[in-house]
Design a protein around this motif. Sequence first.
Motif, short mmCIF file in Angstrom:
data_model
loop_
_atom_site.label_atom_id
_atom_site.label_comp_id
_atom_site.label_asym_id
_atom_site.label_seq_id
_atom_site.Cartn_x
_atom_site.Cartn_y
_atom_site.Cartn_z
N GLU A 83 -41.59 -3.52 0.58
CA GLU A 83 -42.58 -2.80 -0.22
C GLU A 83 -43.27 -3.74 -1.23
O GLU A 83 -44.49 -3.70 -1.39
CB GLU A 83 -41.86 -1.69 -0.99
CG GLU A 83 -42.50 -0.33 -0.88
CD GLU A 83 -41.59 0.77 -1.39
OE1 GLU A 83 -41.57 1.82 -0.75
OE2 GLU A 83 -40.92 0.60 -2.42
N ALA A 87 -49.00 13.18 -4.95
CA ALA A 87 -49.44 11.81 -5.23
C ALA A 87 -50.83 11.54 -4.63
O ALA A 87 -51.65 10.87 -5.24
CB ALA A 87 -48.42 10.83 -4.66
N ARG A 121 -43.89 17.10 2.60
CA ARG A 121 -43.08 16.67 3.75
C ARG A 121 -42.02 17.71 4.09
O ARG A 121 -41.60 17.84 5.23
CB ARG A 121 -42.44 15.32 3.46
CG ARG A 121 -41.55 15.33 2.27
CD ARG A 121 -41.11 13.97 1.86
NE ARG A 121 -42.10 13.33 1.03
CZ ARG A 121 -41.87 12.27 0.28
NH1 ARG A 121 -40.69 11.70 0.30
NH2 ARG A 121 -42.80 11.74 -0.46
N GLU A 163 -36.31 15.75 1.03
CA GLU A 163 -35.30 15.99 0.00
C GLU A 163 -34.73 17.41 0.03
O GLU A 163 -33.60 17.63 -0.37
CB GLU A 163 -35.89 15.68 -1.38
CG GLU A 163 -36.05 14.20 -1.58
CD GLU A 163 -36.81 13.84 -2.85
OE1 GLU A 163 -37.83 14.48 -3.12
OE2 GLU A 163 -36.37 12.92 -3.56
N1 LIG Z 1 -45.10 12.12 -3.49
C1 LIG Z 1 -45.38 13.07 -4.36
O1 LIG Z 1 -46.45 13.66 -4.32
C2 LIG Z 1 -44.40 13.43 -5.43
C3 LIG Z 1 -44.82 14.22 -6.49
C4 LIG Z 1 -43.91 14.59 -7.48
C5 LIG Z 1 -42.59 14.15 -7.38
N2 LIG Z 1 -42.21 13.36 -6.33
C6 LIG Z 1 -40.82 12.93 -6.27
O2 LIG Z 1 -40.81 11.53 -6.59
C7 LIG Z 1 -39.78 10.87 -5.84
C8 LIG Z 1 -40.40 9.73 -5.05
O3 LIG Z 1 -41.33 10.30 -4.17
P1 LIG Z 1 -42.31 9.45 -3.27
O4 LIG Z 1 -43.24 10.38 -2.63
O5 LIG Z 1 -42.82 8.32 -4.03
O6 LIG Z 1 -41.27 8.99 -2.17
P2 LIG Z 1 -41.41 7.86 -1.10
O7 LIG Z 1 -40.56 8.30 0.01
O8 LIG Z 1 -42.85 7.53 -0.87
O9 LIG Z 1 -40.77 6.64 -1.89
C9 LIG Z 1 -39.51 6.63 -2.30
C10 LIG Z 1 -39.27 5.26 -2.91
O10 LIG Z 1 -37.87 5.16 -3.17
C11 LIG Z 1 -37.56 3.79 -3.16
N3 LIG Z 1 -36.40 3.50 -2.32
C12 LIG Z 1 -36.25 3.72 -0.99
N4 LIG Z 1 -35.04 3.26 -0.60
C13 LIG Z 1 -34.43 2.76 -1.71
C14 LIG Z 1 -33.18 2.19 -1.97
N5 LIG Z 1 -32.29 1.99 -1.00
N6 LIG Z 1 -32.88 1.81 -3.25
C15 LIG Z 1 -33.78 1.98 -4.25
N7 LIG Z 1 -35.01 2.52 -4.05
C16 LIG Z 1 -35.30 2.93 -2.80
C17 LIG Z 1 -38.73 3.00 -2.60
O11 LIG Z 1 -39.44 2.37 -3.65
C18 LIG Z 1 -39.56 4.09 -1.97
O12 LIG Z 1 -40.88 3.78 -1.92
C19 LIG Z 1 -39.17 11.94 -4.95
O13 LIG Z 1 -37.99 12.41 -5.54
C20 LIG Z 1 -40.20 13.05 -4.91
O14 LIG Z 1 -39.65 14.33 -4.75
C21 LIG Z 1 -43.09 13.00 -5.36
#
Ligand SMILES: NC(=O)c1ccc[n+]([C@@H]2O[C@H](COP(=O)([O-])OP(=O)(O)OC[C@H]3O[C@@H](n4cnc5c(N)ncnc54)[C@H](O)[C@@H]3O)[C@@H](O)[C@H]2O)c1
Length: 337
Positions: free
Chosen positions: A36, A138, A253, A279
């Motif tokens: 990443e 996002a 998702r 999740e």
């Molecule tokens: N995407 C959205 O619109 C949104 C909005 C509000 C809240 N969220 C929450 O924010 C959180 C992140 O969402 P996202 O959409 O960015 O998810 P994503 O799946 O795009 O990213 C998750 C991130 O977690 C990290 N990750 C993955 N494996 C890892 C590991 N082994 N160790 C440490 N870090 C690791 C990486 O940086 C990865 O990009 C989630 O809990 C989600 O529910 C997401």
Amino acid sequence: MANVSVLGCGGWGIALAILMNNNGHNVTLWSALDSEVEMLLKNRINEKSLPGIVVPEEIKVTEDIKEAVTDKEVIVMAVASAYVRSTANKLKGLVNEGQIIIDVAKGIEDGTLYTMTEVIKDELPMVNAVVLSGPSHAEEVGKGLPTTCVVGAKDRETAVKVQNIFMSDCFRVYTNPDVKGIELGGSLKNVIALAAGIADGLGYGDNTKAALITRGIHEIARLGVAMGCNIATFTGLTGIGDLIVTCASMHSRNRRAGILIGKGASLDEAVKEVQMVVEGVYSAKAALALGEKYNVSLPIIEKVNQVLFDNMSAKEAVIELMLRDKIDEITNQEWGE
Ligand SMILES: NC(=O)c1ccc[n+]([C@@H]2O[C@H](COP(=O)([O-])OP(=O)(O)OC[C@H]3O[C@@H](n4cnc5c(N)ncnc54)[C@H](O)[C@@H]3O)[C@@H](O)[C@H]2O)c1
């Protein structure tokens, strides 16, 4: 202007980093995933998680966690919920008493049944863990579309400080001291979104969706109140607001995985196809365990668990929900003669 750090370079981490950069803060993005960091340093875009959104050059991207979090006014925890504990653990020895850590990950930890700020406090008891949540995909925040969120903190001073960091003409932030209520709404809506997706996949209509959203928030609020949360939180942005957006949007998702399951895919097939952490699958088990712990009936969440883990067909689950014991819509109301 504040020095801020975002841990996690997925869609949400990047969208929030851009938002804070646009607000004039010095932002550092960190990821545990070398792939990443390399992708962002090379192209300034995370094509998998937030295609088409360019990370401005002013935002520093690093794989060095010490560099990322040293001397930062706030640290945003934006990794997927399954990695919040391991990421918080990496901060041991790097953060001081009272460090503000803003959790934006949504989930309940399997086993401990902790919310994400509780997981952070379990690893780092000295920090000030707060939450930022609400109906906020996002993909839309990355494009600067008008969005509202809520910051939950135990004290008003911290809540206002965080509110000031994020607030802009396209991102309005409210404050609320009910941290647990905010976190429960944010994580349990993913379970109801799976149910809404399943209903879509089965070909059911708007009536079914409205029923799932309305009875779903009822279920989440019942559990939340039993856990000491404020019922009004569940009528707000982080409760019904987030539930509506998650159940209605193709950005979700959880809903997309539900649609595939409703069309006949297995859980494994659906998760593989969505290609991201779903999740709600983890939160479904944890929610059921919380219901048992607090003696609260959670019929929709129970059926989602049976479909996901006990081979119950989605159609049968809906029929059982429709035909379960007849009850009043709202309990403890006075009836006239
Ligand atoms: N995407 C959205 O619109 C949104 C909005 C509000 C809240 N969220 C929450 O924010 C959180 C992140 O969402 P996202 O959409 O960015 O998810 P994503 O799946 O795009 O990213 C998750 C991130 O977690 C990290 N990750 C993955 N494996 C890892 C590991 N082994 N160790 C440490 N870090 C690791 C990486 O940086 C990865 O990009 C989630 O809990 C989600 O529910 C997401």
